[in-house]
Design a protein around this motif. Structure first.
Motif, PDB file in Angstrom:
ATOM      1  N   ARG A  37       9.764 -23.843  -1.378  1.00 15.20           N
ATOM      2  CA  ARG A  37      11.171 -23.602  -2.029  1.00 15.20           C
ATOM      3  C   ARG A  37      11.716 -23.446  -0.600  1.00 15.20           C
ATOM      4  O   ARG A  37      13.111 -23.934  -0.734  1.00 15.20           O
ATOM      5  CB  ARG A  37      10.738 -22.290  -2.696  1.00 15.20           C
ATOM      6  CG  ARG A  37      11.656 -21.779  -4.054  1.00 15.20           C
ATOM      7  CD  ARG A  37      11.586 -22.830  -4.929  1.00 15.20           C
ATOM      8  NE  ARG A  37      10.556 -22.817  -5.675  1.00 15.20           N
ATOM      9  CZ  ARG A  37      10.098 -23.933  -6.467  1.00 15.20           C
ATOM     10  NH1 ARG A  37      10.860 -24.906  -6.456  1.00 15.20           N
ATOM     11  NH2 ARG A  37       9.037 -24.424  -7.015  1.00 15.20           N
ATOM     12  N   PHE A  91       5.172 -29.223  -7.137  1.00 16.36           N
ATOM     13  CA  PHE A  91       5.758 -27.986  -7.283  1.00 16.36           C
ATOM     14  C   PHE A  91       6.456 -27.600  -8.470  1.00 16.36           C
ATOM     15  O   PHE A  91       6.910 -28.844  -8.938  1.00 16.36           O
ATOM     16  CB  PHE A  91       6.405 -27.316  -6.063  1.00 16.36           C
ATOM     17  CG  PHE A  91       5.685 -27.362  -4.883  1.00 16.36           C
ATOM     18  CD1 PHE A  91       4.761 -26.152  -4.635  1.00 16.36           C
ATOM     19  CD2 PHE A  91       5.659 -28.289  -4.078  1.00 16.36           C
ATOM     20  CE1 PHE A  91       4.081 -26.144  -3.665  1.00 16.36           C
ATOM     21  CE2 PHE A  91       4.747 -28.178  -2.785  1.00 16.36           C
ATOM     22  CZ  PHE A  91       3.797 -27.067  -2.555  1.00 16.36           C
ATOM     23  N   PRO A 146       6.638 -21.427 -12.176  1.00 18.27           N
ATOM     24  CA  PRO A 146       5.513 -22.028 -12.459  1.00 18.27           C
ATOM     25  C   PRO A 146       5.100 -22.033 -13.813  1.00 18.27           C
ATOM     26  O   PRO A 146       5.171 -21.002 -14.606  1.00 18.27           O
ATOM     27  CB  PRO A 146       4.412 -21.137 -11.562  1.00 18.27           C
ATOM     28  CG  PRO A 146       4.768 -19.885 -11.361  1.00 18.27           C
ATOM     29  CD  PRO A 146       6.385 -20.191 -11.538  1.00 18.27           C
ATOM     30  N   ASP A 185       4.396 -21.869  -2.872  1.00 20.00           N
ATOM     31  CA  ASP A 185       5.291 -22.438  -3.659  1.00 20.00           C
ATOM     32  C   ASP A 185       6.655 -21.829  -2.978  1.00 20.00           C
ATOM     33  O   ASP A 185       7.728 -22.633  -2.901  1.00 20.00           O
ATOM     34  CB  ASP A 185       5.476 -21.957  -5.064  1.00 20.00           C
ATOM     35  CG  ASP A 185       6.358 -22.352  -5.955  1.00 20.00           C
ATOM     36  OD1 ASP A 185       6.441 -23.363  -6.402  1.00 20.00           O
ATOM     37  OD2 ASP A 185       7.260 -21.338  -6.198  1.00 20.00           O
ATOM     38  N   PHE A 199       1.081 -27.655  -7.465  1.00 19.78           N
ATOM     39  CA  PHE A 199       1.259 -26.171  -7.455  1.00 19.78           C
ATOM     40  C   PHE A 199       1.918 -25.488  -8.509  1.00 19.78           C
ATOM     41  O   PHE A 199       2.641 -24.580  -8.269  1.00 19.78           O
ATOM     42  CB  PHE A 199       1.626 -25.452  -5.931  1.00 19.78           C
ATOM     43  CG  PHE A 199       0.831 -25.787  -4.883  1.00 19.78           C
ATOM     44  CD1 PHE A 199      -0.167 -24.568  -4.472  1.00 19.78           C
ATOM     45  CD2 PHE A 199       0.452 -27.038  -4.212  1.00 19.78           C
ATOM     46  CE1 PHE A 199      -1.035 -24.828  -3.342  1.00 19.78           C
ATOM     47  CE2 PHE A 199      -0.656 -27.100  -3.247  1.00 19.78           C
ATOM     48  CZ  PHE A 199      -1.379 -25.811  -2.818  1.00 19.78           C
ATOM     49  N   SER A 200       2.096 -26.460  -9.533  1.00 16.26           N
ATOM     50  CA  SER A 200       3.151 -26.121 -10.428  1.00 16.26           C
ATOM     51  C   SER A 200       2.912 -25.260 -11.521  1.00 16.26           C
ATOM     52  O   SER A 200       3.546 -24.880 -12.435  1.00 16.26           O
ATOM     53  CB  SER A 200       3.606 -27.265 -11.000  1.00 16.26           C
ATOM     54  OG  SER A 200       2.633 -27.915 -11.692  1.00 16.26           O
TER      55      SER A 200
END
Lengths: 345, 697, 278
Positions: B246, B281, B287, B242, B215-216
Motif C-alpha cells: 500500500r 493485493f 482484504p 499488504d 495477498f488479497s
C-alpha cells in the motif's frame, strides 16, 4: 416396572369393575325378608344348617319355612301345594327323591304337580344330570343347584397323592346302584391310570346285605395285598362303618372314604369329601344370586364347592404308621380327638 | 499431528475421553454394587426368616400330630413351590438334633451333610443363626415341640441372586456409558473441528493463495485461544505485506503524478507492473475475509435433534396405546399404527418443499424454522390427552423433521464440493445413526424411570439446546441456487428404467416396511406383553438395529467399492431381513426370536443401505446426467417413504388376524417375498442392452 | 521486535500478539468435564433407582409372604364354614404378626364391601377401607396387589372361601420411610463416589487435555515465532525435524511473504532511488 404394573393393575381393575361389578347397594339388606321353603328328606342336618348359616353370615334376612318328609315320599305332594299356596320366594330341596318329586325330572315337568314358577335350588342330589337337569351348565328352567359327590378322578388323585397306589381294594353293597357305578368308574380309571382294582361285593342273603360278611371281605382284600381300601358312599357301609374300618385297621390296611362319617366318627384313615355344611352354603350362595342379584336360575351353572375337604384321622394314621405327605397335611382338616384332649387338660 | 485434519487429534482426544469416562463409571458401579449387597442382605435375611418360620410351624404341627421328624412324608413336594415362588432361596433343608440332614430340596443331600457335619447344632441354637456356606447363606431356625428342640430348618439364600439382580443394572450402566461416549464423541468432534481444524482449513486456504502470491485475503477467525492468536499473527503477516505494498503504491502514485522526468515515471510504471504481475493485493485495501463452512458444522445440531426424535422410539406404540381413543371406521390396531404412519407420510410430503425452501432461505433459517413445530410437537406430545391430539402433535414434529433434515442435507450439499459429497453424506448418515443408537437406548431407560411424558419433555429440551447451537454457532451459509428443479416427467422417465423401479419396489420399499412396521410398531407392542421385559430391556434390544447398521455400513461400503457386487449385497441384505422377521413363526421363544429378528434387520440394512445408494449412478446413468444424481437420490428417498408409511398400517392390519408373533411373521413373509423377487431380478442387472448402451455412449 | 527494520519505516509492522483469554485446553476441558459430570450423575441416578426398585420389591415380597400366610390361616378357618365376621381368632393372628415386626404399621382384614372387620389398630374396626383397596380384591386373583397410600405402602391379597367367592381382603401397611431409609445409605455413598470420581477424572482429563492441546498451542506458537523470525531476520520457517505437510505449506507461505516483503521493499527502495535521482 412398578409404574407399568400399577398401570396394568389399574386397567385390569377397571375392566373387571365394568364387567363384574354388582349394582351398587344390591347387597344391602332388604326391608322384607326373603321367604324360603325348605323341603328336607331325613331331618335337619349339616347341609340345611350350612344353608341357613350362610344367610345369617351374609346378613341377608330370610324367613325359613322348614318341612321334613321323614323319608315319606307321599308327603312331598303336600309340600308342593303348600309352597305354591304360601307364594314363597324360593324353594330348597334336599336329596334326590325330594328334588325329583317336587321339581320333576327335566323332561317331565308338570306345572300342576311340580314347582315351576317359583325358583328352586336343590342340594345333595347324587346324579342331577339326566335327572332334574339336562346338563350342569344350565337347567334350562327356573332351578339350579349344587353337586355333593366328589368326582371319582379327584378321589383317585387324592389317594395317589397320599401314597402312589398300584392296587386298590374296594368293598361295596351290590344292591346299591350308586356303589355299583362307583366300582365301575374306579375300574375304568384304574385301567387308564394304571392300577388294579380289587372290588368285592358284600354277601347278600334274602335280598339283604350281611354285615357279618364285611370282616371276611376285608381279610380277602388284605390277602390281595392292596395298597388302599376304598370305601364308597354307600348307605349300608355307612351304617356298618365301625365294623368295616375296625376290620381294616386290624389288618393295617389304609382306608380312604368317599364320605364324611367313616373318617369323622369312625376309623377310616382319610377321606376327601365335600362337606354337607359347605354344600349347604354353596346352595345358599346360589339362592343369594337368584334372590338378591336377580340372576335367572337357568344362567347359574350347577357345580360343586371349589375346595375339597380332606379329612385325616390322625389316631388311625399313627396306628398304621403311614404318614400323610406334608402338602396334604397343610390342606387337610386333621381329626385327632386324643390330641385335642391332651391339648386341653 | 497435522492441524488441518481432524482425525489424528480426534483419535488422541477419544483415547483420553475413554480413559476419563469409563473408569469412573466402572468405579461408581463397583461402589454401588457393594452398597447394594450391604443394603439388600438384611432384607433378604428377614424374608428368609419369615419363610423359615412359616415352614417351621407346618413341620412342628405335623410332628405335633405324632409324625416323627425323620418320617415326614413328601417334604420335597412341600418345599418345591416355596423355592419356585422365591427365586432368592436356593435350598431348604431339615436337620435333626445332631445336624444330620433329613430332607433337602434344591441342594445335594451329601453336600449339605458334609458341611453341616462340622457344625455344632447342640449349643447356642435357641435362636435362628446365620452362617456362610460357600456361595450360600444358611439361615438355621430351631424346630421345637413342647419346649424340646428336635432339629433345625435351614433356609439357604443364594448370594449370587443379589449379584444377578444387580447385574441387570450393569447393563443399564453399560448403555449409559456407551451413549455418553457417543455423545462425547459428537461434542468433541464439534469442538475440535469448530476450534482447530476448521480455522486451520481456512488458514490453509489463505496460505495456499499467498503461496501463489495472492495477498488479497485474510482468514476470518476471531477466537481468543491459541488458534485465534496464531491466526491473528498470520493475518498480521499478510497485512504487513499488504501495508508495505500500500505504501509502495502510494509512493509510486506520488512519483507518477509529480515526477517531471518521464523516464523515471516509465521506470516506476515498470516496477509497478512487475509487482502487480508477481503479487495480487486487495483492490481497495480491504482484504477479502475467508470463511469456510464444513459438513461437520451441522453434525452436532443434527445429532441432537435426531436424538430427541429417537428418544420416543422404543415406547411410541405403547404411549399411543395408553392414549387410545376409538376412531370410527378403524380397528384399534389401525388407530395405534396411524400416528407412526402419518408421521412418515408427512415427512415424505413435506420434504420436497422443505428442500426447495432450504435452497432459497439457507439452511440455518430453515433449520430454525423447523425447530419451532418440532419443539412444540415434542412438548405437546408429552402432554397429549388422547390419540387425536397426539396425531396432530406428531404431524407437527414430522414437519419439523422434514425441514431440519432437508436443511442439513442442503447445507452439506452446499459446503462440500462434488468430490467430498460422499464424505458429507457420511457425516449426515453418521450423525443420524449415532443419534438413533443413543436416543433409542437412553429413551427406554429414561421412560422406565420417569415415565413417557417426562421423556417427551426431555426431547423438547434437547431441541431447544439444538436451536441455541444453531443460533449461536452456525454462520448462515449463502444460499446456493441449484439447477432448475426437475419436472415430473423426468421422474416418470426414471420409473421407466426397470432396474430403478425394481430397486425401489422390491428392495427400498420392503426395507422401510420392515423398519417402520416391525421395529417401530410391532416390536414394542410384542415385547411389552412379556412382563419380565421392562422398557429399558426393550430399548436395549431395539438398539441392536442401529448398532449393527453403524458397525456394518462403512465396512460394506468399502467392500462393495472393491468388489462391485452391489445388487447382490442389496439382494442378500433383503433376504436376511425378511428371513429374520419370519423367524418368530418357527421359534418357540418369542422374545429371543424378536431379538434375533431385530439384529438380522440391522445386518440386512447395514448390508444393503450403502450399496443401494451406490448403485444409482450405474443404474441410472442417463437419468443422472439428465436430471442430476442428487435429484435421482431424492426421488429414491421419496419413493421408499411409501414403505415407511405403509409399514405400520400393514402391521396393524395383520395384528388382529395373526396375533403378535404371527403379525411379525406375516410381515416377514411379505418382506421376504419381495426380497426374493428382487434377488431373482438382480441376476438380470448386469446383463441386457441397458448397460451396453450406457457404455457405448 | 525488529520488523520495522524490514519495513523501512515506522507504522508498518506485525501487530502485537493477541492475548489468549480462553485457551483451547480450557475450552475442551469445560466440554469434557460437563460431559463427565452429566454421565456420572446419570449413572448414579440409574444405579439409585435400580436399587430402589430391587429393594422395595424385596421388601414387598417379604410382606406379601407375610400376608399370604395370614391369608392361608384365615381361609382355612373360612373353609370350616364360618363367616369372616365371626372369625374372632383372626384378630389374634394379625396382632401376632404385627408384634413380630415393628415396621408393620397395621394389618387389616375387611369384607367384600370394604368394611374393616379386624384391625391391629382396633379403633379402625368398623370403618371403611379406601375405594382402591375395596376394588383390588374383587378380581379374586392369586397374585398380591400393592397400593400406595399417602405415606405408607400396602400389600394385600383377597380372601376367597371354598365356594370360590371373594369374602374380603387382608392388607398389610408398612411405611415408605422404611424403604427410603434402606436406600438412603446408597444415596450418600453414591454422592461421595461421584465427588471422588469427578475429582480424580477431572485431574486426569485436565492434565491430558493440557498435554494434548498444549502441544497444539506450542506448535502454533513455534510456527508463529518462526514466522516472526523469518520475516525479521530471514531464513527458513521449517522446523528442525522436517515438519508435516501443513508446516511445509506454512514454511512456503512464510517464505513467500518474506519474498514479497523483500520484493516490495526493494521496489520501494528502487522507486526511492529513482525519485531521488533527479
Amino acid at each position: 416396572m412398578r409404574r407399568l404394573s400399577a398401570l396394568a393393575l389399574a386397567l385390569t381393575l377397571m375392566l373387571l369393575l365394568l364387567a363384574a361389578a354388582p349394582p351398587a347397594g344390591a347387597a344391602e339388606p332388604a326391608a322384607k325378608p326373603f321367604r324360603i321353603y325348605m323341603a328336607l328328606w331325613r331331618g335337619w342336618e349339616d347341609a340345611a344348617q350350612g344353608f341357613k348359616d350362610y344367610f345369617a353370615n351374609q346378613g341377608i334376612p330370610v324367613e325359613l319355612i322348614i318341612r321334613d318328609a321323614g323319608q315319606d315320599k307321599a308327603k312331598l305332594k303336600e309340600f308342593v301345594a303348600e309352597a305354591k299356596a304360601l307364594k314363597v320366594d324360593l324353594v330348597f330341596t334336599w336329596g334326590t327323591t325330594v328334588s325329583e318329586e317336587m321339581l320333576g325330572r327335566f323332561d317331565a315337568v308338570d306345572p300342576e304337580q311340580h314347582i315351576s314358577d317359583i325358583p328352586a335350588v336343590f342340594a345333595v342330589v347324587s346324579q342331577p344330570v339326566g335327572g332334574v337337569v339336562p346338563s350342569l351348565s344350565s337347567s334350562e328352567r327356573n332351578i339350579t343347584g349344587t353337586l355333593y359327590l366328589v368326582p371319582m378322578e379327584t378321589q383317585v388323585n387324592l389317594i395317589q397323592s397320599y401314597r402312589p397306589t398300584k392296587r386298590l381294594g374296594m368293598i361295596y353293597n351290590p344292591l346299591e346302584r350308586n356303589s355299583q357305578v362307583a366300582a365301575e368308574q374306579l375300574e375304568g380309571i384304574g385301567k387308564a391310570v394304571g392300577f388294579d382294582v380289587v372290588a368285592l361285593p358284600v354277601e347278600v342273603s334274602e335280598g339283604k346285605p350281611r354285615a357279618a360278611s364285611i370282616p371276611v371281605k376285608v381279610a380277602e382284600i388284605k390277602a390281595a395285598r392292596v395298597d388302599f381300601l376304598y370305601i364308597p358312599p354307600d348307605t349300608f357301609l355307612n351304617i356298618n362303618r365301625d365294623i368295616l374300618t375296625q376290620a381294616a385297621l386290624d389288618h393295617a390296611i389304609p382306608t380312604f372314604a368317599a364320605a364324611e362319617n367313616p373318617v369323622v366318627t369312625s376309623k377310616a384313615m382319610f377321606g376327601g369329601v365335600y362337606r354337607y355344611y359347605t354344600v349347604g352354603q354353596l346352595t345358599a350362595y346360589k339362592a343369594e344370586q337368584i334372590l338378591v342379584r336377580k340372576i335367572a336360575p337357568k344362567d347359574i351353572p350347577i357345580d360343586a364347592p371349589k375346595r375339597l375337604s380332606v379329612l385325616i384321622n390322625m389316631p388311625v394314621v399313627r396306628q398304621i404308621g403311614l404318614f400323610p405327605p406334608m402338602k396334604l397335611m397343610g390342606l387337610a382338616e386333621i381329626i385327632d380327638r386324643t390330641e385335642a384332649k391332651e391339648n386341653k387338660p | 499431528m497435522i492441524l488441518d485434519r481432524t482425525r489424528p487429534l480426534f483419535i488422541r482426544l477419544l483415547l483420553l475421553v475413554v480413559l476419563v469416562l469409563v473408569p469412573p463409571v466402572a468405579w461408581i458401579a463397583y461402589q454401588a454394587m457393594g452398597e447394594f449387597t450391604r443394603g439388600l442382605v438384611p432384607e433378604m435375611d428377614k424374608k428368609a426368616e419369615a419363610i423359615g418360620r412359616d415352614l417351621e410351624l407346618s413341620i412342628e404341627r405335623a410332628v405335633g400330630y405324632g409324625i416323627p421328624l425323620d418320617q415326614l412324608q413328601g417334604v420335597d413336594q412341600f418345599f418345591a413351590p416355596v423355592l419356585a415362588a422365591n427365586p432368592e432361596i436356593r435350598y431348604l433343608a431339615v436337620t435333626d438334633r445332631g445336624g444330620k440332614v433329613l430332607f433337602t430340596e434344591g441342594a445335594e443331600l451329601n453336600a449339605l451333610n458334609a458341611i453341616y457335619g462340622g457344625v455344632d447344632f447342640a449349643t447356642d441354637m435357641e435362636h435362628s443363626r446365620k452362617f456362610a456356606l460357600g456361595s450360600f447363606i444358611d439361615l438355621a431356625q430351631p424346630l421345637s415341640i413342647k419346649g424340646g428342640r428336635i432339629g433345625h430348618i435351614h433356609v439357604g439364600m443364594d448370594q449370587d441372586y443379589v449379584r444377578g439382580r444387580l447385574q441387570e443394572i450393569l447393563i443399564d450402566l453399560g448403555v449409559v456409558t456407551l451413549v455418553a461416549l457417543l455423545v462425547a464423541v459428537e461434542i468433541l468432534l464439534f469442538v475440535v473441528t469448530f476450534n482447530i481444524t476448521g480455522p486451520m482449513r481456512v488458514v490453509g486456504t489463505v496460505m495456499d493463495r499467498v503461496r501463489r502470491g495472492d495477498f488479497s485475503c485474510s482468514a476470518g477467525v476471531t477466537s481468543d485461544d491459541e488458534v485465534g492468536r496464531f491466526v491473528h499473527g498470520f493475518n498480521g503477516a499478510i497485512r504487513l505485506a499488504d501495508q508495505l505494498f500500500r505504501r509502495l503504491e502510494a509512493y509510486m502514485e506520488e512519483v507518477k503524478a509529480a515526477h517531471f522526468d518521464a523516464g523515471v515515471v516509465e521506470k516506476v510504471k515498470d516496477i509497478e507492473s512487475r509487482v502487480r504481475f508477481l503479487f495480487r493485493f486487495a483492490r481497495n485495501g480491504q482484504p477479502e475475509v475467508v470463511n469456510e463452512h464444513q459438513a461437520t458444522d451441522i453434525r452436532l445440531p443434527l445429532f441432537l435433534f435426531v436424538f430427541a426424535e429417537e428418544i420416543s422410539r422404543s415406547f411410541m406404540p405403547l404411549y399411543i396405546r395408553d392414549l387410545y381413543a376409538p376412531i370410527p371406521g378403524l380397528s384399534p390396531e389401525m388407530v395405534m399404527g396411524l400416528p407412526i404412519a402419518l408421521f412418515m407420510l408427512v415427512i415424505a410430503l413435506a420434504s420436497p418443499s422443505a428442500a426447495l425452501l432450504a435452497n432459497r432461505l439457507g439452511a440455518r433459517r430453515v433449520f430454525l424454522i423447523g425447530l419451532v413445530p418440532a419443539t412444540i410437537g415434542f412438548v405437546m406430545s408429552g402432554l397429549a390427552f388422547t390419540v387425536y391430539d397426539l396425531i396432530a402433535w406428531r404431524v407437527a414434529t414430522a414437519l419439523g423433521y422434514a425441514f431440519i433434515t432437508m436443511a442439513c442435507q442442503g447445507y452439506i450439499a452446499q459446503v462440500s464440493q462434488q468430490r467430498t459429497r460422499a464424505q458429507g453424506l457420511g457425516v449426515y448418515v453418521g450423525a443420524v445413526l449415532t443419534a438413533s443408537v443413543c436416543g433409542t437406548g437412553i429413551g427406554g431407560v429414561l421412560a422406565e424411570r420417569v415415565g413417557f411424558r417426562v421423556t417427551f419433555l426431555v426431547a423438547g429440551v434437547l431441541t431447544v439446546i439444538t436451536a441455541v447451537l444453531i443460533w449461536r454457532l452456525l454462520g448462515s451459509a449463502q444460499p446456493v441456487a441449484e439447477g432448475p428443479s426437475p419436472r415430473k416427467r423426468d421422474f416418470l422417465r426414471l420409473l421407466r428404467n426397470w432396474r430403478f423401479s425394481a430397486l425401489v419396489a422390491f428392495a427400498a420399499i420392503p426395507a422401510k416396511i420392515a423398519l417402520t412396521g416391525f421395529l417401530f410398531f410391532l416390536v414394542p407392542l410384542t415385547l411389552n406383553r412379556n412382563p419380565s421385559i421392562d422398557l429399558g430391556d426393550m430399548a436395549r434390544m431395539m438398539m441392536a438395529y442401529p448398532v449393527s447398521v453403524v458397525l456394518l455400513s462403512p465396512l460394506v461400503a468399502r467392500f462393495a467399492d472393491r468388489v462391485g457386487w452391489r445388487a447382490g449385497l442389496v439382494a442378500v441384505g433383503g433376504l436376511i431381513g425378511g428371513a429374520g422377521l419370519v423367524l418368530p413363526a418357527f421359534w418357540g421363544e418369542p422374545v429371543q426370536a424378536v431379538q434375533v429378528a431385530i439384529l438380522l434387520l440391522g445386518i440386512s440394512h447395514g448390508l444393503s443401505a450403502s450399496p443401494q445408494l451406490a448403485m444409482i449412478p450405474d443404474l441410472c446413468w442417463t437419468e443422472c446426467r439428465a436430471i442430476g444424481q442428487t435429484n435421482v437420490l431424492a426421488f429414491l428417498r421419496l419413493a421408499e417413504r411409501i414403505g415407511s408409511f405403509a409399514g405400520p398400517l400393514l402391521a396393524a392390519a395383520l395384528l388382529p388376524l395373526y396375533g403378535f408373533e404371527g403379525a411379525v411373521a406375516a410381515l416377514g413373509w411379505v418382506v421376504l417375498g419381495m426380497a426374493v423377487v428382487f434377488a431373482l431380478l438382480s441376476f438380470a442387472y448386469h446383463a441386457g442392452p441397458h448397460i451396453e448402451t450406457e457404455w457405448g455412449e | 521486535m525488529g520488523q520495522s527494520s524490514i519495513a523501512g519505516g515506522a507504522g508498518a509492522c506485525l501487530p502485537p500478539a493477541r492475548p489468549v483469554r480462553w485457551s483451547l485446553a480450557r475450552k475442551v476441558s469445560l466440554a469434557l468435564l460437563s460431559i463427565l459430570l452429566s454421565t456420572l450423575v446419570v449413572t448414579a441416578f440409574f444405579a439409585y433407582y435400580k436399587f430402589e426398585s430391587v429393594y422395595s420389591a424385596q421388601v414387598q415380597s417379604r410382606y406379601s409372604f407375610v400376608v399370604f400366610t395370614i391369608k392361608k390361616k384365615v381361609e382355612d378357618s373360612l373353609n370350616l364354614g364360618f363367616a369372616l365376621r365371626q372369625l374372632r381368632q383372626v384378630q389374634e393372628i394379625i396382632e401376632r404378626e404385627k408384634s413380630r415386626d415393628p415396621q408393620i404399621l397395621a394389618v387389616e382384614v375387611y369384607d367384600y364391601r370394604g368394611e374393616v372387620l379386624f384391625d391391629t389398630d382396633r379403633g379402625a374396626i368398623g370403618t371403611k377401607v379406601s375405594e382402591s383397596l375395596a376394588e383390588a380384591i374383587r378380581s379374586g386373583m392369586q397374585q398380591s396387589f400393592s397400593v400406595m397410600d399417602e405415606d405408607n405402602l400396602i400389600v394385600g391379597l383377597p380372601l376367597v372361601n371354598n365356594l370360590g367367592k371373594v369374602e374380603g381382603g387382608v392388607v398389610l401397611r408398612y411405611p415408605i420411610a422404611y424403604v427410603e431409609k434402606g436406600v438412603s445409605g446408597l444415596l450418600t455413598q453414591l454422592l461421595k463416589s461421584i465427588a471422588i470420581a469427578l475429582v480424580a477424572a477431572s485431574v486426569v482429563a485436565v492434565a491430558g487435555l493440557y498435554v494434548l492441546f498444549g502441544g497444539v498451542g506450542r506448535k502454533l506458537g513455534s510456527m508463529e515465532r518462526a514466522m516472526g523470525e523469518v520475516l525479521s531476520v530471514g531464513g527458513q520457517a521449517i522446523p528442525e525435524n522436517g515438519g508435516d505437510s501443513f508446516e511445509a505449506r506454512f514454511a512456503e507461505f512464510v517464505a513467500k511473504t518474506r519474498e514479497t516483503i523483500d520484493h516490495v521493499k526493494d521496489a520501494t527502495d528502487e522507486v526511492g532511488r529513482l525519485d531521488r535521482l533527479m
